[in-house]
Design a protein around this motif. Structure first.
Motif, PDB file in Angstrom:
ATOM      1  N   ASP A   5      -8.140   0.378   7.561  1.00  0.00           N
ATOM      2  CA  ASP A   5      -7.468  -0.903   7.354  1.00  0.00           C
ATOM      3  C   ASP A   5      -6.850  -1.398   8.662  1.00  0.00           C
ATOM      4  O   ASP A   5      -6.961  -2.583   9.017  1.00  0.00           O
ATOM      5  CB  ASP A   5      -6.366  -0.764   6.301  1.00  0.00           C
ATOM      6  CG  ASP A   5      -6.909  -0.440   4.916  1.00  0.00           C
ATOM      7  OD1 ASP A   5      -8.132  -0.536   4.725  1.00  0.00           O
ATOM      8  OD2 ASP A   5      -6.094  -0.100   4.041  1.00  0.00           O
ATOM      9  N   ALA A  88       3.736  -1.815   6.512  1.00  0.00           N
ATOM     10  CA  ALA A  88       3.645  -2.910   5.555  1.00  0.00           C
ATOM     11  C   ALA A  88       2.391  -2.644   4.753  1.00  0.00           C
ATOM     12  O   ALA A  88       1.278  -2.909   5.204  1.00  0.00           O
ATOM     13  CB  ALA A  88       3.558  -4.255   6.269  1.00  0.00           C
ATOM     14  N   GLY A  89       2.538  -2.069   3.570  1.00  0.00           N
ATOM     15  CA  GLY A  89       1.380  -1.596   2.822  1.00  0.00           C
ATOM     16  C   GLY A  89       0.749  -0.422   3.548  1.00  0.00           C
ATOM     17  O   GLY A  89       1.434   0.558   3.871  1.00  0.00           O
ATOM     18  N   THR A  90      -0.541  -0.522   3.843  1.00  0.00           N
ATOM     19  CA  THR A  90      -1.235   0.562   4.558  1.00  0.00           C
ATOM     20  C   THR A  90      -1.328   0.291   6.053  1.00  0.00           C
ATOM     21  O   THR A  90      -1.995   1.027   6.781  1.00  0.00           O
ATOM     22  CB  THR A  90      -2.660   0.738   4.007  1.00  0.00           C
ATOM     23  OG1 THR A  90      -3.400  -0.479   4.222  1.00  0.00           O
ATOM     24  CG2 THR A  90      -2.640   1.051   2.524  1.00  0.00           C
ATOM     25  N   GLU A  93       3.647  -2.219  10.361  1.00  0.00           N
ATOM     26  CA  GLU A  93       4.242  -3.541  10.161  1.00  0.00           C
ATOM     27  C   GLU A  93       4.114  -4.409  11.407  1.00  0.00           C
ATOM     28  O   GLU A  93       3.977  -5.631  11.303  1.00  0.00           O
ATOM     29  CB  GLU A  93       5.711  -3.431   9.753  1.00  0.00           C
ATOM     30  CG  GLU A  93       6.296  -4.797   9.394  1.00  0.00           C
ATOM     31  CD  GLU A  93       7.696  -4.735   8.807  1.00  0.00           C
ATOM     32  OE1 GLU A  93       8.247  -5.816   8.487  1.00  0.00           O
ATOM     33  OE2 GLU A  93       8.235  -3.624   8.670  1.00  0.00           O
ATOM     34  N   PHE A  96       0.910  -6.181  11.069  1.00  0.00           N
ATOM     35  CA  PHE A  96       1.025  -7.262  10.087  1.00  0.00           C
ATOM     36  C   PHE A  96       1.748  -8.457  10.704  1.00  0.00           C
ATOM     37  O   PHE A  96       1.348  -9.605  10.526  1.00  0.00           O
ATOM     38  CB  PHE A  96       1.778  -6.766   8.851  1.00  0.00           C
ATOM     39  CG  PHE A  96       1.982  -7.821   7.794  1.00  0.00           C
ATOM     40  CD1 PHE A  96       0.923  -8.256   7.017  1.00  0.00           C
ATOM     41  CD2 PHE A  96       3.232  -8.392   7.587  1.00  0.00           C
ATOM     42  CE1 PHE A  96       1.106  -9.246   6.039  1.00  0.00           C
ATOM     43  CE2 PHE A  96       3.430  -9.368   6.629  1.00  0.00           C
ATOM     44  CZ  PHE A  96       2.358  -9.793   5.856  1.00  0.00           C
ATOM     45  N   LEU A 220      -6.189  -7.721   3.980  1.00  0.00           N
ATOM     46  CA  LEU A 220      -5.297  -6.703   4.550  1.00  0.00           C
ATOM     47  C   LEU A 220      -5.803  -5.288   4.295  1.00  0.00           C
ATOM     48  O   LEU A 220      -5.029  -4.336   4.215  1.00  0.00           O
ATOM     49  CB  LEU A 220      -3.864  -6.861   4.023  1.00  0.00           C
ATOM     50  CG  LEU A 220      -3.195  -8.200   4.334  1.00  0.00           C
ATOM     51  CD1 LEU A 220      -1.817  -8.274   3.685  1.00  0.00           C
ATOM     52  CD2 LEU A 220      -3.085  -8.429   5.838  1.00  0.00           C
ATOM     53  N   ALA A 221      -7.119  -5.165   4.175  1.00  0.00           N
ATOM     54  CA  ALA A 221      -7.731  -3.852   3.951  1.00  0.00           C
ATOM     55  C   ALA A 221      -9.194  -3.920   4.363  1.00  0.00           C
ATOM     56  O   ALA A 221      -9.802  -4.991   4.363  1.00  0.00           O
ATOM     57  CB  ALA A 221      -7.614  -3.434   2.483  1.00  0.00           C
TER      58      ALA A 221
END
Length: 392
Positions: A5, A88-90, A93, A96, A220-221
């Motif tokens: 990711d 931030a998620g996987t 940050e 992101f 985002l992946a």
């Protein structure tokens, strides 16, 4: 953190920056007169630099901070508390942050197309900076940052669906562009043809490639959802290019290259909000309609309303983004109330903020250059340079 990711979003971040620099700069630059091409490049480049600094200072915190339903607060100013290990998620940050920064760059840069050839450079910088912080960043928070238009907000459990920016990017930029064009009035010579259609084609091609990061990265992946978003983006762009050219051929007897690549952008803008929610057949339909719809919007703005939105920002980006947002509900991937309600709320907010900012900023720095500067061109009069020295 997921390595795949992270790697994909690093690439997507570069692709989205590539959309503004050099894609949008060349696309817009080729459409103006030769005496103004450097000013367009300068606007795009300066906006990219200024938005980057402002996104770090305040924009990211307003958009993605934990402040509440209406704004994110100032807790993440200058990335306070965000180090290389924060997630931030996987994703890291900070990555992101960088990916979203490229969106904050291109959104005010899109507005450039409405005011080229007659706007003051100081106005461009001051307005763009304030608009990004006071209009764009709050809307990002409302839609993508867990604000009141998202799931669990004012529209109930299912909030607005805007995968990559039909509302957040294209509606806001399109409306702001139209308003500035009205305030500015027409150019001295609004009928001069593009000075370099080759630039226009190259810029559009770069935008097309960069849009894979814009829409595909919004997953985002690195997964099937990103692959589908990328695929439907391409299908919509290709189809809209063809229908725009066909509609030109039917109406005028000839299909122009500038028209065809403008159709590309219409298809890309229209699929943007829906790219995470539809398949290839729906993308084909969206693109087919967008090529005709946005072309007719150009005709309405230019010839019926007689507004000199120079490079058709509202007709292509605004109308395209709004159309794609509505199609999410039409295909059953979103709630009608949430889609239409969010379009209305953001539309009114953008209109109010933009009008106020134009009125305030022009008290500080001139909105429009004087007649002599406009006649001789912004390149030499404002920036002291020429794009082409034919005597050398």
């Amino acid at each position: 953190m997921n390595g795949a990711d992270t790697a994909w979003i690093i690439v997507a971040t570069a692709l989205v920056l590539f959309m503004t620099l050099p894609g949008l700069a060349l696309f817009y630059g080729g459409l103006v007169r030769a005496r103004n091409v450097l000013s367009v490049f300068m606007h795009c480049y300066a906006i990219a630099c200024l938005m980057s600094v402002l996104w770090l200072a305040l924009g990211y915190s307003i958009a993605f901070g934990d402040g509440g339903a209406y704004w994110g607060g100032l807790g993440k100013m200058f990335l306070l508390g965000v180090d290389a290990d924060a997630l931030a998620g996987t994703l890291p940050e900070v990555l992101f942050f960088a990916f979203q920064m490229t969106f904050a760059i291109i959104t005010p840069a899109l507005i450039v197309g409405a005011y080229v050839e007659r706007v003051g450079f100081g106005f461009v910088l001051l307005f763009s900076g304030l608009w990004m912080l006071l209009c764009y960043a709050p809307v990002v928070h409302w839609v993508w940052g867990g604000g009141f238009l998202a799931d669990g907000g004012v529209f109930g459990e299912t909030g607005v669906r805007d995968f990559a920016g039909g509302i957040v990017v294209h509606e806001t930029a399109g409306i702001a562009a139209l308003i500035i064009a009205v305030f500015l009035g027409k150019r001295e010579n609004a009928t001069t043809p593009p000075h370099n259609p080759g630039y226009v084609m190259i810029g559009a091609a770069m935008l097309w490639v960069g849009w894979f990061g814009f829409n595909g990265g919004s997953q985002l992946a690195a997964d099937g959802g990103a692959a589908m978003a990328l695929t439907v983006t391409h299908i919509s762009a290709a189809t809209a290019s063809l229908t725009w050219a066909l509609w030109e051929r039917i109406k005028f007897g000839k299909a122009s290259m500038v028209g065809m690549v403008t159709g590309t952008i219409a298809g890309l803008a229209s699929i943007t909000p829906a790219s995470g929610f539809v398949g290839p057949v729906e993308a084909l339909i969206i693109g087919a309609v967008a090529g005709v719809l946005c072309q007719e919007a150009v005709n309405l703005i230019r010839n019926t309303l007689r507004i000199d939105d120079t490079l058709d920002v509202f007709a292509v980006h605004g109308v395209g983004g709004i159309f794609g947002t509505i199609m999410i509900a039409a295909f059953g991937a979103g709630a009608w109330a949430a889609q239409l309600g969010s379009l209305a709320i953001v539309g009114v907010f953008t209109t109010v903020v933009t009008v106020v900012l134009v009125l305030v900023v022009r008290l500080v720095t001139p909105l429009r250059v004087d007649a002599e500067t406009e006649h001789n061109g912004l390149d030499i009069m404002v920036h002291g340079e020429r794009a082409y020295d034919h005597a050398s």
